[in-house]
Design a protein around this motif. Structure first.
Motif, PDB file in Angstrom:
ATOM      1  N   GLN A 148      65.570 -29.735  35.480  1.00  0.00           N
ATOM      2  CA  GLN A 148      66.014 -30.808  36.348  1.00  0.00           C
ATOM      3  C   GLN A 148      66.389 -30.242  37.713  1.00  0.00           C
ATOM      4  OE1 GLN A 148      68.562 -33.919  35.077  1.00  0.00           O
ATOM      5  NE2 GLN A 148      68.216 -33.522  32.880  1.00  0.00           N
ATOM      6  N   SER A 199      63.467 -39.320  31.163  1.00  0.00           N
ATOM      7  CA  SER A 199      64.796 -39.089  30.587  1.00  0.00           C
ATOM      8  C   SER A 199      64.995 -37.589  30.404  1.00  0.00           C
ATOM      9  CB  SER A 199      64.937 -39.816  29.240  1.00  0.00           C
ATOM     10  OG  SER A 199      64.025 -39.292  28.301  1.00  0.00           O
ATOM     11  N   ASP A 200      66.132 -37.198  29.870  1.00  0.00           N
ATOM     12  CA  ASP A 200      66.406 -35.777  29.674  1.00  0.00           C
ATOM     13  C   ASP A 200      65.462 -35.161  28.668  1.00  0.00           C
ATOM     14  OD1 ASP A 200      68.402 -35.989  31.488  1.00  0.00           O
ATOM     15  OD2 ASP A 200      70.043 -36.137  30.015  1.00  0.00           O
ATOM     16  N   GLU A 246      64.247 -37.398  37.337  1.00  0.00           N
ATOM     17  CA  GLU A 246      63.769 -38.599  36.656  1.00  0.00           C
ATOM     18  C   GLU A 246      63.039 -39.501  37.649  1.00  0.00           C
ATOM     19  OE1 GLU A 246      67.010 -40.475  34.737  1.00  0.00           O
ATOM     20  OE2 GLU A 246      67.452 -38.762  33.415  1.00  0.00           O
TER      21      GLU A 246
END
Length: 780
Positions: free
Chosen positions: A469, A443-444, A391
């Motif tokens: 990620q 964000s995810d 992020e």
């Protein structure tokens, strides 16, 4: 009663005088040999003085010879005359004797020497400083004084002397005549016939070498017409001995005539040019085919004789002739009159590239190339489809495509097209064959699958990319300590098994004294897995651990390892390098070595000759890197013992022996050999400066000039301007002299010669720097 005329002949004029005596003459007249009464003119002068008359002829000529009459008349008309015969003797005269005189080789040459005089001269001929006395087979002396040379050749060329003499008065003269023999031209043709190919800008050079004397003029003719230099088709070189036919066409074939001519004659020779029509490819075009389809390539050629056509594939150098077929059966060649067809079925990308068509005949060949372009649907170039980020960290997802024609590319995210100008935290950057998607995860939801679609008129393809990620690296392991000494240690380790999806930037090594709670940090150089720890304390136990760092952050530490530094001890024996010194000195270099954990305080240097028992001692600070021993004895061997000392004690000694050289001769070379380049240059400049000062002082006292004189004049002019006591002195006459001296200086020119030798100028210089001149000075 009588008339007397006296003639005096010279090369330029004739004088005649007449004395006449009769009663009371009224007139005296002169008549020339033609009976004409003579009157004054530029060449004739008449002088009458009473009963005397004088006739003068200037610039006497042969035509002036003859009988002249002097006629006297009185008042009653009676006449009486006297005659005088005037003879003119002509000097030797060469009339129109040309040089050089030219003749044709093989002819009978008559060398003309037209000489006249009065009386008739005797003529002799000379050749090669030898007189031609009598007639021979080669030479004949003619009655007209000319020389005849039989069957003249080049060997008869040279200088012939025609000598004329008038023996009665000892007069002699001559003329040198150059005999030139002209030789008719002879033509030499190295090559009689030529072959050439038309329509390709080719050139042919004919050579026609001509020999003769004088050098022949060479001209070229075609169909009895002169070929001029101005023609665009023809070029002549080497005084016309070569003819180049440019840009040969088929109608240039045939005969060419070379003509050589000079004063002795003319000759000609015929040469032939045969023109062929070289093979020429008239039809060959680039072809575009779609991958998997068929391609047909045609090549047409013409020429005389008709050429054979072959193909060559540039990608692998494979050649194909009429009837050939490739091993896989995809490529086949078929030909007919002047045309060849290469057919490729099921075209592949490996067929892309250049194909050469070559037309060959027995007189030459011609080659052209075409390009086979293959169109195909997009193909993705990379299998790297997984990218890592976190992020707030931007990442570039690259979609590389190869296609023909170029494809258009777009990105999709969950069936939604990402606009080319980007949206939100995504940006699209386009370049030929590449589309770059820049994503900054916030964000995810920004992690997941992205689709790249490429499309052209042949087809459409797509490739899926995953944005995952990233994590921090795992911990390094196998931490080891090596090269541990009093104040340094080396840490080595093995890189972690996982970099977390992001490349490792560096490693962080932490260490501390086990009695302390404060860790110290050391970063590795890039991703090197070896780190040097410095400034450690001797005889101390340390703990050390290592962690890897990537863009996401720092990973876990490795297992903590401990080690102990060595205690302080005496230094190791010094390392010494002998270095030749200057003069009676010797230099010993001290190499940095193990100091036992504490700085070297000093070096204890003992030295003596090999014949002495007593040692001389010298202490050298530990920071020094050399020891200079001096003064030493020439031609002597020395023994040296060096010991290092720190706070712990003394090291083991190091022993060294060296020998001093023989005593050098004291010469100029030896004096300057020890000086550096700067010192030698400095001494040279100092000597030059001293020489200039001496010259300037000499000029000052002897010539009243130079730098010192200029300075003196400026100082004196300033002082006299303020005091006003030296107005009578002219500028430049002041001299700088001691106040208690008197000088008598003679005036001198610039060349040093005295101009006023008897008188001198007396200049007195007093203590107040005022100058006084005598009256004689002002006069001077």
């Amino acid at each position: 009663k009588n008339c007397v005329i006296t003639t005096i002949f010279s090369l330029v004029k004739l004088f005649s005088k007449l004395f006449f005596l009769i009663g009371e003459p009224v007139s005296l007249d002169w008549y020339n040999p033609q009976g004409e009464r003579m009157v004054p003119s530029q060449r004739v002068a008449l002088h009458n003085e009473g009963v005397r008359s004088r006739l003068t002829l200037y610039n006497a000529k042969i035509e002036d010879a003859g009988i002249y009459r002097c006629q006297a008349s009185d008042a009653q008309g009676h006449t009486q005359e006297a005659t005088v015969v005037l003879e003119i003797y002509q000097k030797l005269t060469f009339r129109d004797v040309r040089s050089p005189q030219e003749f044709r080789q093989g002819d009978v040459a008559e060398v003309v020497c037209d000489v006249t005089s009065s009386p008739v001269p005797v003529v002799s001929w000379f050749y090669n400083n030898m007189e031609i006395i009598e007639d021979t087979e080669k030479f004949q002396l003619l009655q007209n004084n000319n020389l005849q040379v039989q069957r003249v050749t080049k060997a008869d060329e040279g200088v012939y002397r025609c000598e004329a003499r008038v023996e009665a008065r000892g007069e002699i003269d001559f003329r040198d005549i150059i005999l030139v023999v002209n030789v008719p031209p002879v033509v030499s043709v190295p090559q009689q016939s030529f072959n050439a190919t038309a329509d390709y800008g080719e050139s042919v050079t004919f050579t026609c070498r001509a020999y003769g004397s004088p050098e022949p003029d060479v001209t070229w003719h075609r169909y009895d017409k002169l070929i001029t230099i101005e023609s665009e088709r023809y070029v002549m070189r080497a005084r016309g001995t070569t003819l180049t036919v440019r840009n040969i066409q088929q109608d240039d074939g045939g005969s060419y005539t070379c003509k050589a001519s000079n004063k002795a004659g003319e000759v000609e020779h015929e040469l032939f040019l045969k023109v062929f029509v070289q093979p020429h490819i008239t039809k060959l075009r680039n072809v575009t085919a779609v991958e998997g389809s068929a391609a047909m390539i045609s090549c047409k050629a013409e020429g005389e004789p008709l050429p054979e056509i072959t193909w060559r594939r540039a990608s692998d150098g494979r050649s194909f002739s009429d009837g050939d077929k490739s091993p896989d059966g995809r490529v086949e060649v078929r030909g007919r009159y002047g045309e060849s067809m290469l057919t490729i079925v099921v075209v592949k990308l490996s067929d892309w590239g250049r194909f050469d068509c070559e037309a060959l005949s027995r007189i030459g060949g011609h080659q052209k190339s075409m390009f086979l372009d293959i169109e195909y649907a997009p193909k993705f170039q990379s299998n790297h489809t997984i990218f890592f980020s976190w992020e707030g960290n931007p990442v570039n997802i690259s979609c590389d495509v190869m296609s023909n024609p170029p494809a258009t590319m777009l990105w999709r995210r969950e069936k939604l097209t990402i606009p080319s100008e980007g949206a939100g935290n995504m940006r699209v950057h386009s370049a030929p064959g590449r589309s770059l998607l820049e994503v900054t995860p916030m964000s995810d939801r920004d992690f997941g699958r992205y689709n790249c679609t490429a499309r052209n008129n042949i087809g459409m393809r797509f490739q899926e990319f995953i944005l995952a990620q990233a994590d921090v690296p795992s911990n390094p392991y196998s931490v080891r300590l090596s090269s541990v000494v009093q104040r340094m240690a080396t840490v080595t380790f093995t890189k972690p098994d996982s970099h977390g999806g992001v490349p490792i930037s560096h490693y962080l090594v932490k260490y501390k004294d086990i009695s302390s709670q404060n860790w110290k940090d050391v970063k590795s150089q890039g991703t090197q897995t070896i780190v040097l720890l410095t400034n450690l304390e001797p005889n101390t136990t340390y703990e050390v651990r290592v962690a890897a760092v990537n863009g996401k952050g720092q990973g876990e530490f490795s297992r903590t390892e401990s080690f102990q530094t060595l205690p302080i001890r005496e230094p190791s024996p010094p390392s010494v390098q002998g270095q030749r010194g200057v003069g009676k000195a010797y230099r010993l270099g001290l190499v940095k070595h193990d100091d036992g954990g504490m700085p070297i305080l000093e070096y204890i240097v003992k030295y003596k000759t090999d014949k002495e028992e007593q040692w001389m001692t010298k202490l050298v600070p530990g920071v020094n890197d050399f020891v200079l021993l001096q003064p030493l004895q020439w031609n002597t061997q020395y023994e040296v013992e060096i010991t290092a000392r720190n706070v712990k004690g003394l090291s083991e000694p190091t022993f060294l022996k060296f020998s001093m050289p023989q005593k050098p001769d004291i010469t100029a070379d030896s004096l300057f050999s020890g000086l550096g380049l700067g010192a030698v240059v400095g001494l040279g400049l100092a000597g030059l400066l001293l020489l200039l000062v001496l010259v300037d002082i000499s000029c000052f006292f002897l010539r009243q000039c130079g730098l010192l004189m200029c300075i003196t004049r400026k100082l004196c002019s300033k002082k006299t301007a303020t005091s006003g006591k030296s107005k009578e002195l002219e500028e430049g006459k002041a001299a700088y002299l001691p106040s208690h001296l008197f000088r008598k200086l003679p005036l001198k020119e610039e060349n040093g010669k005295e101009t006023l030798k008897p008188d001198t100028i007396e200049i007195k210089v007093h203590g107040d720097n005022s100058l006084h001149m005598t009256q004689e000075d002002s006069k001077a």
